[in-house]
Design a protein around this motif. Sequence first.
Motif, PDB file in Angstrom:
ATOM      1  N   LEU A  77      26.586 -14.817  -3.444  1.00  0.00           N
ATOM      2  CA  LEU A  77      27.185 -14.163  -2.283  1.00  0.00           C
ATOM      3  C   LEU A  77      27.590 -12.735  -2.617  1.00  0.00           C
ATOM      4  O   LEU A  77      27.411 -11.813  -1.810  1.00  0.00           O
ATOM      5  N   ALA A  78      28.129 -12.527  -3.825  1.00  0.00           N
ATOM      6  CA  ALA A  78      28.572 -11.192  -4.216  1.00  0.00           C
ATOM      7  C   ALA A  78      27.404 -10.252  -4.497  1.00  0.00           C
ATOM      8  O   ALA A  78      27.485  -9.057  -4.218  1.00  0.00           O
ATOM      9  N   SER A  79      26.306 -10.788  -5.042  1.00  0.00           N
ATOM     10  CA  SER A  79      25.195  -9.932  -5.445  1.00  0.00           C
ATOM     11  C   SER A  79      24.160  -9.721  -4.351  1.00  0.00           C
ATOM     12  O   SER A  79      23.575  -8.647  -4.258  1.00  0.00           O
ATOM     13  N   SER A  80      23.924 -10.740  -3.509  1.00  0.00           N
ATOM     14  CA  SER A  80      22.830 -10.664  -2.538  1.00  0.00           C
ATOM     15  C   SER A  80      23.233 -10.936  -1.104  1.00  0.00           C
ATOM     16  O   SER A  80      22.389 -10.836  -0.218  1.00  0.00           O
ATOM     17  N   GLY A  81      24.465 -11.323  -0.853  1.00  0.00           N
ATOM     18  CA  GLY A  81      24.909 -11.516   0.515  1.00  0.00           C
ATOM     19  C   GLY A  81      24.753 -12.946   1.007  1.00  0.00           C
ATOM     20  O   GLY A  81      24.233 -13.832   0.324  1.00  0.00           O
ATOM     21  N   LEU A  82      25.206 -13.173   2.246  1.00  0.00           N
ATOM     22  CA  LEU A  82      25.225 -14.513   2.829  1.00  0.00           C
ATOM     23  C   LEU A  82      23.823 -15.033   3.103  1.00  0.00           C
ATOM     24  O   LEU A  82      23.570 -16.239   3.013  1.00  0.00           O
ATOM     25  N   ASP A  83      22.885 -14.156   3.456  1.00  0.00           N
ATOM     26  CA  ASP A  83      21.517 -14.603   3.756  1.00  0.00           C
ATOM     27  C   ASP A  83      20.884 -15.296   2.549  1.00  0.00           C
ATOM     28  O   ASP A  83      20.175 -16.302   2.698  1.00  0.00           O
ATOM     29  N   ILE A 172      27.547 -24.239   6.199  1.00  0.00           N
ATOM     30  CA  ILE A 172      27.121 -22.854   6.402  1.00  0.00           C
ATOM     31  C   ILE A 172      27.977 -22.176   7.470  1.00  0.00           C
ATOM     32  O   ILE A 172      28.287 -20.980   7.368  1.00  0.00           O
ATOM     33  N   SER A 173      28.400 -22.929   8.503  1.00  0.00           N
ATOM     34  CA  SER A 173      29.275 -22.347   9.529  1.00  0.00           C
ATOM     35  C   SER A 173      30.603 -21.902   8.931  1.00  0.00           C
ATOM     36  O   SER A 173      31.096 -20.801   9.223  1.00  0.00           O
ATOM     37  N   LEU A 174      31.182 -22.746   8.070  1.00  0.00           N
ATOM     38  CA  LEU A 174      32.445 -22.376   7.427  1.00  0.00           C
ATOM     39  C   LEU A 174      32.250 -21.181   6.489  1.00  0.00           C
ATOM     40  O   LEU A 174      33.107 -20.292   6.428  1.00  0.00           O
ATOM     41  N   LYS A 175      31.120 -21.172   5.766  1.00  0.00           N
ATOM     42  CA  LYS A 175      30.821 -20.040   4.898  1.00  0.00           C
ATOM     43  C   LYS A 175      30.684 -18.754   5.707  1.00  0.00           C
ATOM     44  O   LYS A 175      31.162 -17.692   5.303  1.00  0.00           O
ATOM     45  N   ARG A 176      30.023 -18.866   6.845  1.00  0.00           N
ATOM     46  CA  ARG A 176      29.802 -17.683   7.680  1.00  0.00           C
ATOM     47  C   ARG A 176      31.124 -17.153   8.245  1.00  0.00           C
ATOM     48  O   ARG A 176      31.355 -15.947   8.269  1.00  0.00           O
ATOM     49  N   ILE A 177      31.983 -18.063   8.687  1.00  0.00           N
ATOM     50  CA  ILE A 177      33.286 -17.636   9.212  1.00  0.00           C
ATOM     51  C   ILE A 177      34.127 -17.005   8.106  1.00  0.00           C
ATOM     52  O   ILE A 177      34.771 -15.961   8.306  1.00  0.00           O
ATOM     53  N   TYR A 179      33.038 -15.583   5.367  1.00  0.00           N
ATOM     54  CA  TYR A 179      32.430 -14.297   5.015  1.00  0.00           C
ATOM     55  C   TYR A 179      32.764 -13.242   6.064  1.00  0.00           C
ATOM     56  O   TYR A 179      33.018 -12.078   5.737  1.00  0.00           O
ATOM     57  N   PHE A 180      32.795 -13.651   7.315  1.00  0.00           N
ATOM     58  CA  PHE A 180      33.101 -12.722   8.395  1.00  0.00           C
ATOM     59  C   PHE A 180      34.533 -12.198   8.290  1.00  0.00           C
ATOM     60  O   PHE A 180      34.789 -11.000   8.443  1.00  0.00           O
ATOM     61  N   TYR A 181      35.474 -13.101   7.985  1.00  0.00           N
ATOM     62  CA  TYR A 181      36.879 -12.687   7.905  1.00  0.00           C
ATOM     63  C   TYR A 181      37.193 -11.933   6.616  1.00  0.00           C
ATOM     64  O   TYR A 181      38.117 -11.113   6.578  1.00  0.00           O
ATOM     65  N   SER A 182      36.437 -12.211   5.547  1.00  0.00           N
ATOM     66  CA  SER A 182      36.711 -11.537   4.276  1.00  0.00           C
ATOM     67  C   SER A 182      36.066 -10.156   4.191  1.00  0.00           C
ATOM     68  O   SER A 182      36.501  -9.318   3.400  1.00  0.00           O
ATOM     69  N   SER A 183      35.015  -9.928   4.984  1.00  0.00           N
ATOM     70  CA  SER A 183      34.342  -8.633   4.937  1.00  0.00           C
ATOM     71  C   SER A 183      35.092  -7.606   5.780  1.00  0.00           C
ATOM     72  O   SER A 183      35.815  -7.953   6.724  1.00  0.00           O
ATOM     73  N   LYS A 184      34.913  -6.356   5.443  1.00  0.00           N
ATOM     74  CA  LYS A 184      35.567  -5.286   6.175  1.00  0.00           C
ATOM     75  C   LYS A 184      34.945  -5.130   7.565  1.00  0.00           C
ATOM     76  O   LYS A 184      33.724  -5.287   7.715  1.00  0.00           O
ATOM     77  N   PRO A 185      35.740  -4.845   8.571  1.00  0.00           N
ATOM     78  CA  PRO A 185      35.166  -4.627   9.912  1.00  0.00           C
ATOM     79  C   PRO A 185      34.203  -3.444   9.900  1.00  0.00           C
ATOM     80  O   PRO A 185      34.479  -2.407   9.312  1.00  0.00           O
TER      81      PRO A 185
END
Length: 398
Positions: A77-83, A172-177, A179-185
């Motif tokens: 997740l840190a190196s390549s992202g959620l995808d 994956i839904s929980l991971k996406r949520i 990731y969404f809240y932890s990333s900068k707007p």
Amino acid sequence: MLVSALLTSLGINSGLCILFFTLYSILRKQPIHYEVYIPRLLAEGSSKRRSNFNLERLIPSTGWVKRAWKLTEDDLLASSGLDAVVFMRIITFSLKIFVFAGIIGIFVILPVNCTGTQLHEVDFADFSNNSLDVFTISNVNSGSKWLWIHFSAVYLVTVFVCYQLYYEYNYISLKRIAYFYSSKPQPHQFTILVRSIPVPAGTTVSDSVERFFREYHASTYLSHTVIRRTSKLRSLANDANKLYRRLTRLQSDPNQEKYKRVRLFGEKVDILDHYEKQLEDIEENLRLEQSEVSLAGDEVRAAFVSFKSRYGAAIACHMQQSTNPTNWVTEEAPEPHDVYWPFFSSSFIRRWISKLVVVVTFILLTILFIIPVVFVQGLTNLSQLEVWFPFLESVLTM
């Protein structure tokens, strides 16, 4: 299907896997493909382009497979992202289904199928030319209670697949949520793209957008940016990007020749200084062009509209803004590097035709793919084709 046909198919697919594995192992090492395989590392400066020849680049390696599987999801997740995390979850999901169905098939269904009477008629001396039907459900005797094993196995595999799908969806839904809240707007999350803006006589696109959103979205509207025709500006920006990449490549490679002839019969010059001067000239032209566009550039009937909250942007994006569905058409704003600027100047009809062309092209490609597949599958069932299409009997005999 014959046993020999199955083994042939297995051999062809295994060979293709080895070929693609080898090509990937070699191509990923080539400097010309760094932007494809390691774009994030290049952008962050963690990896540099090495253009000097190295024999190791032409030798396939397997070390990257082990390193890829050793990464944890947090590292990925840190190196390549959620995808990348989702893609790896899809691979592990497929492996789970394959292993579970394989165990059921080999240790439960296959022994049941071997209890029938057809195996006694098999010529094991010429096993490769025997049909695989003797190992399928057709080998189970009529009226046998072992048939329930097949039905139970189908239900068991179906329940397992449904459970895995449900589990993966929630995970994956929980991971996406998270990731969404932890990333900068990001700015595009507060912005929508508005097309087909009606402009009354005597006003501008900017005035129409300002008046409309001040009236109907007064509590959430923040600002807007009207899109202008900037073909010359884009050309200068592309030239600057190309020149900057050349300059960066020269600075990062100490073995590259620093002095070259700029013209056919000209004197040799320091190519670094030459590129730097060219880049300064392009930057100056860019600033001049930007000022001209901002003052007197032709406006396109489209604009990026920003809101005070993501909720306000979502409300404006998903509701119809006008009784005429072809006016004030809204959609989520793309990320800045995903914007294709020339498409803003196109009309509604042109965009609609472009979408239609894409759909038709996709259908044609699908049909062109299906034709050879159907042909090859038909060759493995010639006897069945003779029953369905009697007029092809002479051709099928050949």
